[in-house]
Scaffold this active site. Structure first.
Site, PDB file in Angstrom:
ATOM      1  N   ALA A  78      62.618  43.553-106.327  1.00 39.37           N
ATOM      2  CA  ALA A  78      61.963  44.859-106.279  1.00 39.37           C
ATOM      3  C   ALA A  78      60.489  44.648-105.912  1.00 39.37           C
ATOM      4  O   ALA A  78      59.809  43.808-106.504  1.00 39.37           O
ATOM      5  CB  ALA A  78      62.098  45.563-107.616  1.00 39.37           C
TER       6      ALA A  78
ATOM      7  N   HIS B 204      64.584  51.814-104.354  1.00 37.09           N
ATOM      8  CA  HIS B 204      64.968  51.508-105.742  1.00 37.09           C
ATOM      9  C   HIS B 204      64.984  52.809-106.551  1.00 37.09           C
ATOM     10  O   HIS B 204      63.935  53.333-106.895  1.00 37.09           O
ATOM     11  CB  HIS B 204      63.973  50.515-106.334  1.00 37.09           C
ATOM     12  CG  HIS B 204      64.399  49.919-107.639  1.00 37.09           C
ATOM     13  ND1 HIS B 204      65.304  50.519-108.487  1.00 37.09           N
ATOM     14  CD2 HIS B 204      64.056  48.749-108.241  1.00 37.09           C
ATOM     15  CE1 HIS B 204      65.485  49.745-109.553  1.00 37.09           C
ATOM     16  NE2 HIS B 204      64.743  48.661-109.430  1.00 37.09           N
TER      17      HIS B 204
ATOM     18  N   GLY C  45      76.938  44.271-110.829  1.00 37.97           N
ATOM     19  CA  GLY C  45      76.938  44.223-112.291  1.00 37.97           C
ATOM     20  C   GLY C  45      78.112  43.467-112.860  1.00 37.97           C
ATOM     21  O   GLY C  45      79.226  43.975-112.922  1.00 37.97           O
TER      22      GLY C  45
ATOM     23  N   GLY D 293      73.804  39.084-108.681  1.00 39.66           N
ATOM     24  CA  GLY D 293      72.434  38.746-109.033  1.00 39.66           C
ATOM     25  C   GLY D 293      72.356  37.360-109.639  1.00 39.66           C
ATOM     26  O   GLY D 293      71.944  36.392-109.000  1.00 39.66           O
TER      27      GLY D 293
ATOM     28  N   TYR E  77      63.169  52.929-113.607  1.00 50.29           N
ATOM     29  CA  TYR E  77      61.873  52.981-112.947  1.00 50.29           C
ATOM     30  C   TYR E  77      61.620  54.402-112.418  1.00 50.29           C
ATOM     31  O   TYR E  77      62.369  55.319-112.761  1.00 50.29           O
ATOM     32  CB  TYR E  77      61.780  51.873-111.884  1.00 50.29           C
ATOM     33  CG  TYR E  77      61.819  50.511-112.568  1.00 50.29           C
ATOM     34  CD1 TYR E  77      60.754  50.098-113.365  1.00 50.29           C
ATOM     35  CD2 TYR E  77      62.929  49.675-112.496  1.00 50.29           C
ATOM     36  CE1 TYR E  77      60.792  48.881-114.045  1.00 50.29           C
ATOM     37  CE2 TYR E  77      62.967  48.454-113.174  1.00 50.29           C
ATOM     38  CZ  TYR E  77      61.892  48.071-113.950  1.00 50.29           C
ATOM     39  OH  TYR E  77      61.921  46.884-114.638  1.00 50.29           O
TER      40      TYR E  77
HETATM   41  C1  PHB Z   1      62.871  43.308-114.279  1.00 54.28           C
HETATM   42  O1  PHB Z   1      61.871  42.762-113.794  1.00 54.28           O
HETATM   43  O2  PHB Z   1      63.264  43.061-115.417  1.00 54.28           O
HETATM   44  C2  PHB Z   1      63.600  44.266-113.474  1.00 54.28           C
HETATM   45  C3  PHB Z   1      63.061  44.670-112.272  1.00 54.28           C
HETATM   46  C4  PHB Z   1      63.737  45.555-111.502  1.00 54.28           C
HETATM   47  C5  PHB Z   1      64.946  46.031-111.934  1.00 54.28           C
HETATM   48  C6  PHB Z   1      65.486  45.633-113.113  1.00 54.28           C
HETATM   49  C7  PHB Z   1      64.812  44.744-113.893  1.00 54.28           C
HETATM   50  O3  PHB Z   1      65.588  46.903-111.186  1.00 54.28           O
END
Ligand code: PHB
Length: 390
Positions: A69, A185, A324, A346, A190
């Site tokens: 992100a 995102h 996930g 991930g 967020y």
């Molecule tokens: C995190 O840095 O923990 C984080 C960042 C972005 C996300 C989820 C977790 O979408």
């Protein structure tokens, strides 16, 4: 010819808008906090050579990768060590990443991020965090700030409009940096997820109240970004069943169902190529069974599932990525049952730079070390030192 494997569905090509994928194993966006501070600009972190190595290691021919992100502006950032996409130095740093990924035949999108209330004045050069409403999160930030001691400011309509424009400008900068497109995102508690969730967004204007109003900023950003760089290289990530960052929606199926129906109904000129969703079982903090139990006891969700969203989007010609807790055992079935067009990994991509090959050849996977997810000393550890299969 090898024998049939339940993973075979992952190894068929997929067209996502203008992107031609050779396989359906996608690198999920993961914060890694290993970029370099820009000495001339506090709060600005720049992609470095180690970051180039990390992404290049994970690139595969026709494989789609999503960046960590990436803050769209100085005011959008929440954590140190995270490279943004708002300065010339960052564009130049990312260009090295995209060049290295392209040299291996990979495809890479920049994930455009605004953290909303999930930050502190200390991260923002003293500014107050912006959010849909002035409700702080519980708990402490990484810098020790108690979120409740520095509550966010409810955004003015002007600030909302400005943020929409910032997403479009960031998308253009991502294209300058050589990315193949962007992912908006819209999940994980967020900014955009804060607007969507009815326990966080208590506004009474045209950006709050009904789901039509709560979803407005998201649809405006989709419009602005698709007009800025073309719709066929834009995706959006959503997490209807998210709990992370104190989000608890009263009716995810209904509310994200509305958003998906709006996305599916967009004219082709403004319709994103895909929606990327996080499975209800996934949680940043709880384990899988705890999360499922929590969903079943606290929300009016008959059976938490992404299928309804997938079906609405599919009818509108929008592709679907699921993420996930996927592994070799359940990823192929997700595709063969038509639950998704592609699957994002991930944690397994963190620990396996050659994950597509390992899944294709049925090789064992490296275990991941959670202690090194968000930085390590030296930074290579748990980042670029996971072994490739022999
Ligand atoms: C995190 O840095 O923990 C984080 C960042 C972005 C996300 C989820 C977790 O979408």
């Amino acid at each position: 010819m090898g024998s049939l494997s339940p993973l075979d569905p992952l190894f068929t090509p997929l067209r996502l808008g203008s992107l031609s994928l050779a396989h359906r194993i996608i690198q999920a966006p993961c914060t890694r906090m290993r970029s370099t501070p820009d000495p001339s600009a506090p709060g600005v972190w720049v992609p470095n050579d180690l970051n180039v190595t990390y992404y290049a290691q994970r690139a595969s021919k026709g494989g789609l990768m999503l960046t960590e992100a990436t803050p769209i502006s100085r005011d959008a950032a929440g954590y140190p060590g995270v490279p943004g996409i708002f300065t010339p130095s960052q564009i130049a740093g990312w260009k090295k990443v995209t060049d290295a990924v392209h040299a291996k035949g990979g495809i890479i999108l920049c994930q455009l991020w605004h953290v909303g209330r999930a930050t502190t004045p200390g991260m923002l050069g003293g500014k107050t965090p912006l959010a849909p409403s002035d409700i702080p999160m519980s708990g402490n930030a990484l810098d020790g700030t108690v979120y409740a001691d520095a509550p966010p400011k409810a955004m003015s309509v002007e600030e909302i409009k400005g943020t929409v424009e910032e997403y479009a400008a960031a998308a253009k900068r991502a294209m300058e940096a050589g990315f193949d497109g962007v992912e908006i995102h819209g999940g994980n508690g967020y900014l955009l997820d804060q607007f969507l969730h009815d326990n966080v967004n208590t506004r009474t204007d045209s950006y709050g109240g009904s789901i039509e109003n709560r979803a407005r900023i998201v649809l405006e950003i989709i419009h602005a970004v698709t007009q800025a760089i073309g719709p066929d290289r834009v995706g959006i990530r959503l997490s209807p069943y998210n709990y992370f960052q104190d989000t608890r929606d009263s009716n995810p199926q209904k509310h994200w169902g509305y958003l998906c129906s709006q996305i599916a109904a967009l004219p082709e000129s403004a319709r994103p190529a895909y929606v990327h969703m996080i499975e209800p079982r996934f949680d940043e903090v709880l384990d899988e069974s705890e999360k499922i139990d929590a969903l079943e006891t606290t929300q009016e969700v008959v059976k938490p599932s992404l299928d309804g969203f997938r079906n609405v989007l599919k009818k509108g010609g929008v592709s679907f990525i699921a993420a996930g807790n996927f592994k070799a055992e359940n990823a192929g079935e997700k595709i063969s049952s038509d639950g998704a067009d592609a699957v994002a990994f991930g944690r397994l991509f963190i620990s396996n730079p050659d994950l597509p090959r390992r899944l294709q050849e049925g090789l064992a996977v490296n275990a991941y070390d959670r202690a090194t997810f968000y930085g390590a000393s030296p930074p290579e550890r748990g980042y670029t030192d996971y072994p490739f299969a022999a």
